[in-house]
Design a protein around this motif. Structure first.
Motif, PDB file in Angstrom:
ATOM      1  N   GLU A  23      93.922  58.767  79.577  1.00  0.00           N
ATOM      2  CA  GLU A  23      94.573  57.457  79.755  1.00  0.00           C
ATOM      3  C   GLU A  23      95.843  57.580  80.580  1.00  0.00           C
ATOM      4  O   GLU A  23      96.072  56.806  81.514  1.00  0.00           O
ATOM      5  CB  GLU A  23      94.899  56.842  78.398  1.00  0.00           C
ATOM      6  CG  GLU A  23      93.689  56.352  77.637  1.00  0.00           C
ATOM      7  CD  GLU A  23      94.047  55.857  76.241  1.00  0.00           C
ATOM      8  OE1 GLU A  23      95.241  55.868  75.870  1.00  0.00           O
ATOM      9  OE2 GLU A  23      93.116  55.469  75.519  1.00  0.00           O
ATOM     10  N   ILE A  24      96.683  58.556  80.231  1.00  0.00           N
ATOM     11  CA  ILE A  24      97.940  58.746  80.959  1.00  0.00           C
ATOM     12  C   ILE A  24      97.666  59.123  82.407  1.00  0.00           C
ATOM     13  O   ILE A  24      98.289  58.601  83.335  1.00  0.00           O
ATOM     14  CB  ILE A  24      98.812  59.825  80.260  1.00  0.00           C
ATOM     15  CG1 ILE A  24      99.240  59.364  78.878  1.00  0.00           C
ATOM     16  CG2 ILE A  24     100.008  60.206  81.116  1.00  0.00           C
ATOM     17  CD1 ILE A  24     100.052  58.093  78.861  1.00  0.00           C
ATOM     18  N   CYS A  25      96.716  60.021  82.611  1.00  0.00           N
ATOM     19  CA  CYS A  25      96.409  60.461  83.972  1.00  0.00           C
ATOM     20  C   CYS A  25      95.795  59.334  84.806  1.00  0.00           C
ATOM     21  O   CYS A  25      95.977  59.295  86.019  1.00  0.00           O
ATOM     22  CB  CYS A  25      95.501  61.687  83.953  1.00  0.00           C
ATOM     23  SG  CYS A  25      96.401  63.171  83.465  1.00  0.00           S
ATOM     24  N   THR A  26      95.077  58.428  84.163  1.00  0.00           N
ATOM     25  CA  THR A  26      94.528  57.280  84.880  1.00  0.00           C
ATOM     26  C   THR A  26      95.670  56.428  85.444  1.00  0.00           C
ATOM     27  O   THR A  26      95.628  56.006  86.603  1.00  0.00           O
ATOM     28  CB  THR A  26      93.623  56.446  83.960  1.00  0.00           C
ATOM     29  OG1 THR A  26      92.542  57.269  83.520  1.00  0.00           O
ATOM     30  CG2 THR A  26      93.078  55.222  84.669  1.00  0.00           C
ATOM     31  N   GLU A  27      96.680  56.199  84.640  1.00  0.00           N
ATOM     32  CA  GLU A  27      97.840  55.440  85.108  1.00  0.00           C
ATOM     33  C   GLU A  27      98.577  56.194  86.218  1.00  0.00           C
ATOM     34  O   GLU A  27      98.959  55.606  87.229  1.00  0.00           O
ATOM     35  CB  GLU A  27      98.780  55.149  83.945  1.00  0.00           C
ATOM     36  CG  GLU A  27      98.180  54.210  82.915  1.00  0.00           C
ATOM     37  CD  GLU A  27      99.098  53.986  81.728  1.00  0.00           C
ATOM     38  OE1 GLU A  27     100.321  54.127  81.882  1.00  0.00           O
ATOM     39  OE2 GLU A  27      98.590  53.673  80.641  1.00  0.00           O
ATOM     40  N   LEU A  28      98.749  57.495  86.031  1.00  0.00           N
ATOM     41  CA  LEU A  28      99.434  58.302  87.041  1.00  0.00           C
ATOM     42  C   LEU A  28      98.643  58.348  88.349  1.00  0.00           C
ATOM     43  O   LEU A  28      99.217  58.315  89.438  1.00  0.00           O
ATOM     44  CB  LEU A  28      99.670  59.726  86.521  1.00  0.00           C
ATOM     45  CG  LEU A  28     100.683  59.860  85.395  1.00  0.00           C
ATOM     46  CD1 LEU A  28     100.681  61.295  84.859  1.00  0.00           C
ATOM     47  CD2 LEU A  28     102.075  59.465  85.865  1.00  0.00           C
ATOM     48  N   ARG A  29      97.329  58.404  88.235  1.00  0.00           N
ATOM     49  CA  ARG A  29      96.492  58.417  89.442  1.00  0.00           C
ATOM     50  C   ARG A  29      96.659  57.129  90.230  1.00  0.00           C
ATOM     51  O   ARG A  29      96.732  57.148  91.462  1.00  0.00           O
ATOM     52  CB  ARG A  29      95.031  58.608  89.051  1.00  0.00           C
ATOM     53  CG  ARG A  29      94.125  58.695  90.282  1.00  0.00           C
ATOM     54  CD  ARG A  29      92.669  58.728  89.910  1.00  0.00           C
ATOM     55  NE  ARG A  29      92.342  57.544  89.141  1.00  0.00           N
ATOM     56  CZ  ARG A  29      91.337  57.449  88.300  1.00  0.00           C
ATOM     57  NH1 ARG A  29      90.568  58.498  88.081  1.00  0.00           N
ATOM     58  NH2 ARG A  29      91.090  56.343  87.649  1.00  0.00           N
ATOM     59  N   GLU A  30      96.741  56.003  89.535  1.00  0.00           N
ATOM     60  CA  GLU A  30      96.949  54.727  90.221  1.00  0.00           C
ATOM     61  C   GLU A  30      98.286  54.712  90.959  1.00  0.00           C
ATOM     62  O   GLU A  30      98.379  54.228  92.086  1.00  0.00           O
ATOM     63  CB  GLU A  30      96.856  53.563  89.234  1.00  0.00           C
ATOM     64  CG  GLU A  30      95.463  53.344  88.699  1.00  0.00           C
ATOM     65  CD  GLU A  30      94.448  53.093  89.795  1.00  0.00           C
ATOM     66  OE1 GLU A  30      94.729  52.300  90.723  1.00  0.00           O
ATOM     67  OE2 GLU A  30      93.372  53.721  89.742  1.00  0.00           O
ATOM     68  N   ILE A  31      99.315  55.248  90.322  1.00  0.00           N
ATOM     69  CA  ILE A  31     100.633  55.332  90.961  1.00  0.00           C
ATOM     70  C   ILE A  31     100.552  56.211  92.204  1.00  0.00           C
ATOM     71  O   ILE A  31     101.061  55.852  93.281  1.00  0.00           O
ATOM     72  CB  ILE A  31     101.688  55.876  89.970  1.00  0.00           C
ATOM     73  CG1 ILE A  31     101.932  54.856  88.854  1.00  0.00           C
ATOM     74  CG2 ILE A  31     102.993  56.219  90.695  1.00  0.00           C
ATOM     75  CD1 ILE A  31     102.745  55.393  87.691  1.00  0.00           C
TER      76      ILE A  31
END
Length: 67
Positions: A17-25
């Motif tokens: 979940e965290i990496c999904t948000e970071l990937r979008e950034i």
């Protein structure tokens, strides 16, 4: 590790979940290689999730195609 993430599946889900948000950034900022690396983390984390792993893999594959 926090009490809520004692099980490997829970930890993997949280990481995905965290990496999904970071990937979008990263993708928005034009950091395509970093976004690609985060996609790989999401795929690996998804392999450790029981039923949710399929969801993370689908999300990662869609975003990975944009890398």
């Amino acid at each position: 590790m926090q009490d809520g993430y004692a099980r490997p599946q829970e930890a993997a889900r949280y990481i995905a979940e965290i990496c999904t948000e970071l990937r979008e950034i990263a993708h928005t900022a034009g950091l395509s290689f970093l976004a690609h690396l985060l996609s790989m983390v999401i795929l690996q984390a998804g392999r450790h999730c029981s039923t949710e792993g399929q969801e993370f893999r689908k999300t990662s594959e869609v975003a990975h195609s944009n890398d």
